[in-house]
Design an enzyme around this catalytic site. Structure first.
Site, PDB file in Angstrom:
ATOM      1  N   TYR A  97      -1.774  -0.627  11.115  1.00  0.00           N
ATOM      2  CA  TYR A  97      -1.313  -1.259  10.066  1.00  0.00           C
ATOM      3  C   TYR A  97      -0.940  -1.016   8.654  1.00  0.00           C
ATOM      4  O   TYR A  97       0.236  -2.020   8.224  1.00  0.00           O
ATOM      5  CB  TYR A  97      -3.425  -1.160   9.366  1.00  0.00           C
ATOM      6  CG  TYR A  97      -2.682  -1.224   7.407  1.00  0.00           C
ATOM      7  CD1 TYR A  97      -2.815  -2.555   6.937  1.00  0.00           C
ATOM      8  CD2 TYR A  97      -3.203   0.111   6.530  1.00  0.00           C
ATOM      9  CE1 TYR A  97      -3.424  -2.652   6.028  1.00  0.00           C
ATOM     10  CE2 TYR A  97      -3.099  -0.450   5.324  1.00  0.00           C
ATOM     11  CZ  TYR A  97      -2.855  -1.757   5.156  1.00  0.00           C
ATOM     12  OH  TYR A  97      -2.966  -2.458   3.320  1.00  0.00           O
ATOM     13  N   LYS A 121       2.105  -3.183   7.112  1.00  0.00           N
ATOM     14  CA  LYS A 121       2.596  -3.553   6.049  1.00  0.00           C
ATOM     15  C   LYS A 121       4.318  -3.120   5.565  1.00  0.00           C
ATOM     16  O   LYS A 121       5.290  -3.750   4.227  1.00  0.00           O
ATOM     17  CB  LYS A 121       1.306  -2.162   4.708  1.00  0.00           C
ATOM     18  CG  LYS A 121       0.461  -3.111   4.890  1.00  0.00           C
ATOM     19  CD  LYS A 121       0.660  -4.863   4.161  1.00  0.00           C
ATOM     20  CE  LYS A 121       0.654  -4.766   2.623  1.00  0.00           C
ATOM     21  NZ  LYS A 121       0.054  -6.204   2.718  1.00  0.00           N
ATOM     22  N   THR A 152       0.750  -1.213  -0.091  1.00  0.00           N
ATOM     23  CA  THR A 152       0.072  -0.085  -0.021  1.00  0.00           C
ATOM     24  C   THR A 152       1.037   1.018   0.258  1.00  0.00           C
ATOM     25  O   THR A 152       1.924   0.863   0.545  1.00  0.00           O
ATOM     26  CB  THR A 152      -1.003  -0.256   1.340  1.00  0.00           C
ATOM     27  OG1 THR A 152      -1.093   1.324   1.217  1.00  0.00           O
ATOM     28  CG2 THR A 152      -0.370  -0.407   2.543  1.00  0.00           C
ATOM     29  N   ASP A 153       0.238   2.650  -0.145  1.00  0.00           N
ATOM     30  CA  ASP A 153       0.896   3.404  -0.908  1.00  0.00           C
ATOM     31  C   ASP A 153       0.615   4.197   0.327  1.00  0.00           C
ATOM     32  O   ASP A 153       1.219   5.410   1.425  1.00  0.00           O
ATOM     33  CB  ASP A 153       0.672   4.258  -1.671  1.00  0.00           C
ATOM     34  CG  ASP A 153      -1.168   5.185  -1.325  1.00  0.00           C
ATOM     35  OD1 ASP A 153      -1.733   4.159  -0.205  1.00  0.00           O
ATOM     36  OD2 ASP A 153      -1.776   5.907  -1.911  1.00  0.00           O
ATOM     37  N   GLU A 154       0.134   3.932   1.877  1.00  0.00           N
ATOM     38  CA  GLU A 154       0.426   3.854   3.428  1.00  0.00           C
ATOM     39  C   GLU A 154       1.676   4.162   3.991  1.00  0.00           C
ATOM     40  O   GLU A 154       1.877   4.613   4.817  1.00  0.00           O
ATOM     41  CB  GLU A 154      -1.012   2.843   4.300  1.00  0.00           C
ATOM     42  CG  GLU A 154      -2.520   4.170   3.489  1.00  0.00           C
ATOM     43  CD  GLU A 154      -3.625   3.415   4.356  1.00  0.00           C
ATOM     44  OE1 GLU A 154      -3.837   3.700   5.192  1.00  0.00           O
ATOM     45  OE2 GLU A 154      -4.312   2.922   3.541  1.00  0.00           O
TER      46      GLU A 154
HETATM   47  N1  LIG Z   1      -8.018  -1.580  -0.305  1.00  0.00           N
HETATM   48  C1  LIG Z   1      -7.041  -1.059  -1.249  1.00  0.00           C
HETATM   49  O1  LIG Z   1      -7.274  -0.139  -1.439  1.00  0.00           O
HETATM   50  C2  LIG Z   1      -5.838  -1.456  -0.794  1.00  0.00           C
HETATM   51  C3  LIG Z   1      -4.844  -0.697  -0.813  1.00  0.00           C
HETATM   52  C4  LIG Z   1      -3.378  -0.720  -1.855  1.00  0.00           C
HETATM   53  C5  LIG Z   1      -2.983  -2.141  -0.730  1.00  0.00           C
HETATM   54  N2  LIG Z   1      -4.328  -2.976  -1.074  1.00  0.00           N
HETATM   55  C6  LIG Z   1      -3.193  -4.187   0.023  1.00  0.00           C
HETATM   56  O2  LIG Z   1      -3.274  -5.077  -0.981  1.00  0.00           O
HETATM   57  C7  LIG Z   1      -4.038  -6.560  -0.659  1.00  0.00           C
HETATM   58  C8  LIG Z   1      -5.720  -7.019  -0.179  1.00  0.00           C
HETATM   59  O3  LIG Z   1      -6.120  -6.308   0.000  1.00  0.00           O
HETATM   60  P1  LIG Z   1      -8.167  -6.054   0.050  1.00  0.00           P
HETATM   61  O4  LIG Z   1      -8.324  -4.776   0.682  1.00  0.00           O
HETATM   62  O5  LIG Z   1      -8.300  -7.024  -0.953  1.00  0.00           O
HETATM   63  O6  LIG Z   1      -7.941  -6.778   1.806  1.00  0.00           O
HETATM   64  P2  LIG Z   1      -9.283  -7.220   2.502  1.00  0.00           P
HETATM   65  O7  LIG Z   1      -9.583  -7.236   3.046  1.00  0.00           O
HETATM   66  O8  LIG Z   1     -10.623  -7.081   1.047  1.00  0.00           O
HETATM   67  O9  LIG Z   1      -8.901  -8.906   1.481  1.00  0.00           O
HETATM   68  C9  LIG Z   1      -7.799 -10.053   2.491  1.00  0.00           C
HETATM   69  C10 LIG Z   1      -8.084 -11.527   1.930  1.00  0.00           C
HETATM   70  O10 LIG Z   1      -7.110 -12.040   3.166  1.00  0.00           O
HETATM   71  C11 LIG Z   1      -7.512 -13.287   3.724  1.00  0.00           C
HETATM   72  N3  LIG Z   1      -6.607 -13.123   4.835  1.00  0.00           N
HETATM   73  C12 LIG Z   1      -6.297 -12.464   5.684  1.00  0.00           C
HETATM   74  N4  LIG Z   1      -5.602 -13.193   6.921  1.00  0.00           N
HETATM   75  C13 LIG Z   1      -5.181 -13.599   6.428  1.00  0.00           C
HETATM   76  C14 LIG Z   1      -4.317 -15.372   6.530  1.00  0.00           C
HETATM   77  N5  LIG Z   1      -3.479 -15.049   7.432  1.00  0.00           N
HETATM   78  N6  LIG Z   1      -3.928 -16.166   5.950  1.00  0.00           N
HETATM   79  C15 LIG Z   1      -4.455 -16.555   4.513  1.00  0.00           C
HETATM   80  N7  LIG Z   1      -5.696 -15.295   4.451  1.00  0.00           N
HETATM   81  C16 LIG Z   1      -5.087 -14.269   4.927  1.00  0.00           C
HETATM   82  C17 LIG Z   1      -8.676 -12.743   4.214  1.00  0.00           C
HETATM   83  O11 LIG Z   1      -9.758 -14.130   4.188  1.00  0.00           O
HETATM   84  C18 LIG Z   1      -9.112 -11.803   3.289  1.00  0.00           C
HETATM   85  O12 LIG Z   1     -10.226 -12.872   1.566  1.00  0.00           O
HETATM   86  C19 LIG Z   1      -3.415  -6.111   1.257  1.00  0.00           C
HETATM   87  O13 LIG Z   1      -1.815  -6.502   1.387  1.00  0.00           O
HETATM   88  C20 LIG Z   1      -3.711  -4.464   1.140  1.00  0.00           C
HETATM   89  O14 LIG Z   1      -2.777  -4.350   1.980  1.00  0.00           O
HETATM   90  C21 LIG Z   1      -5.647  -2.539  -0.808  1.00  0.00           C
END
Ligand SMILES: NC(=O)c1ccc[n+]([C@@H]2O[C@H](COP(=O)([O-])OP(=O)(O)OC[C@H]3O[C@@H](n4cnc5c(N)ncnc54)[C@H](O)[C@@H]3O)[C@@H](O)[C@H]2O)c1
Length: 331
Positions: free
Chosen positions: A160, A164, A135-137
């Site tokens: 968080y 990350k 993430t950009d955070e």
């Molecule tokens: N949503 C955003 O805006 C955003 C932006 C930038 C980066 N990200 C990154 O992208 C990735 C996905 O984000 P997202 O929004 O889809 O998240 P999300 O919370 O919707 O999904 C996360 C998934 O990971 C699974 N999970 C959690 N803990 C786990 C574990 N210990 N073992 C296996 N699976 C596990 C959950 O069941 C879920 O299906 C993350 O790494 C997040 O940091 C998200």
């Protein structure tokens, strides 16, 4: 076979859909713990020939090693994470377990399966790649001007983003120390279908639909840079296939909006698509106490991915928002 962690989450489900649509010959193994944030229904239609699902944690070393060995995992696209900042403020421990230790377990499994010694890849694994989705955070907060780039200093402010950031560093170390073929992508805020109801845009639409107050933190002037989730999935695939080993790519859609602007925009789309007899939805907007340590502004300069890989976010913001609102309204 590609191991996709977190494939039943918001972004992961779109990555799975993208690969099934455009690379149907590539076998996938989805590993997901199916936490509260997941939605198995979003990937269920893909499970079958050449797309497998395992329920379990990325922190379960025996399970992860077993998957690598039994299925000869050649690549990893790692999305599994605890991802909600508010939860990380109340319960940071699980963020350390999943985001830091879980990433470490995956890296170690990949190293054991693909490498015979530091900087010596086993025969047949020369192309094996570990793609870390972040993430950009991790870059902290911007003031009113400027943009994050790949050279921005790490300054995470929430549990968080701190976890990350730690995972990004473990991935970086795996590249420099062991020669593991890694790429990292750091993305701005995603929006689109399948997002969990706890996040900002789903909260706004749900509140409006139920004619309840629409809570906006603090002054509402905090600004985020929005990216349509299927654009993100396409960018991940581009970097996974064509990105430079060891490189970081920032992914953004050049769509900056303050939270208050966003809430008003959503309300005006709702007014025209789903008018309420109670009046305009914007009357529901209410400012609430700010989140502790709330970052002021995130904004990505995506020039590197645009120049190096020819990737530009294709989706118009208002079109993507309208599609997202339709999906959320139908839930
Ligand atoms: N949503 C955003 O805006 C955003 C932006 C930038 C980066 N990200 C990154 O992208 C990735 C996905 O984000 P997202 O929004 O889809 O998240 P999300 O919370 O919707 O999904 C996360 C998934 O990971 C699974 N999970 C959690 N803990 C786990 C574990 N210990 N073992 C296996 N699976 C596990 C959950 O069941 C879920 O299906 C993350 O790494 C997040 O940091 C998200």
């Amino acid at each position: 076979m590609i191991l996709i962690t977190g494939g039943a989450g918001f972004i992961g489900s779109h990555v799975v859909a993208h690969f099934r649509q455009f690379f149907p010959q590539t076998p996938l193994m989805i590993l997901d713990a199916l936490t509260y944030a997941s939605n198995y229904a979003t990937v269920k239609p893909y499970i079958g020939l050449d797309c497998y699902f395992t329920q379990g944690s990325i922190g379960d070393e025996a399970l992860v090693r077993g998957l690598f060995d039994r299925h000869d995992i050649r690549h990893v696209i790692h999305l599994a994470a605890e991802s909600h900042v508010d939860n990380s403020i109340h319960s940071p421990g699980i963020f350390v377990d999943t985001n830091v230790r879980g990433t470490f377990v995956l890296l170690e499994a990949a190293r054991a399966h693909w490498m015979q010694a530091p900087h010596q890849v086993k025969d047949g694994y020369a192309d094996s790649r570990f793609h870390h989705v972040s993430t950009d955070e991790v870059y902290g907060s911007l003031g009113d001007t400027g943009y994050f780039t790949e050279a921005s200093p790490y300054q995470p402010n929430s549990p968080y983003s701190a976890t990350k950031a730690a995972s990004d560093f473990l991935v970086r170390a795996a590249f420099h120390t062991y020669g593991l073929n890694v790429v990292t992508t750091n993305c701005s805020n995603n929006y689109g279908p399948h997002q969990h109801s706890e996040k900002l845009i789903p909260t706004i639409v749900r509140s409006a639909k139920q004619w309840q107050r629409i809570p906006i933190y603090g002054s509402g002037k905090q600004t985020r840079d929005w990216l349509y989730v299927s654009d993100h999935a396409g960018a991940i695939e581009r970097v996974f296939h064509h990105g430079q080993s060891g490189a970081t790519y920032l992914i953004g859609g050049r769509n900056e909006r303050s939270n208050l602007e966003l809430a008003h925009l959503i309300c005006s789309i709702l007014d025209s698509k789903y008018p309420s007899s109670n009046g305009p939805y914007s009357t529901l907007i209410e400012m609430v106490s700010d989140r502790p340590g709330h970052d002021w502004r995130y904004a990505i300069n995506p020039e590197f991915i645009e120049r190096d890989l020819g990737w530009v976010a294709p989706t118009d913001f208002e079109w993507g928002l309208s599609e997202t609102i339709d999906w959320l309204w139908a839930q």
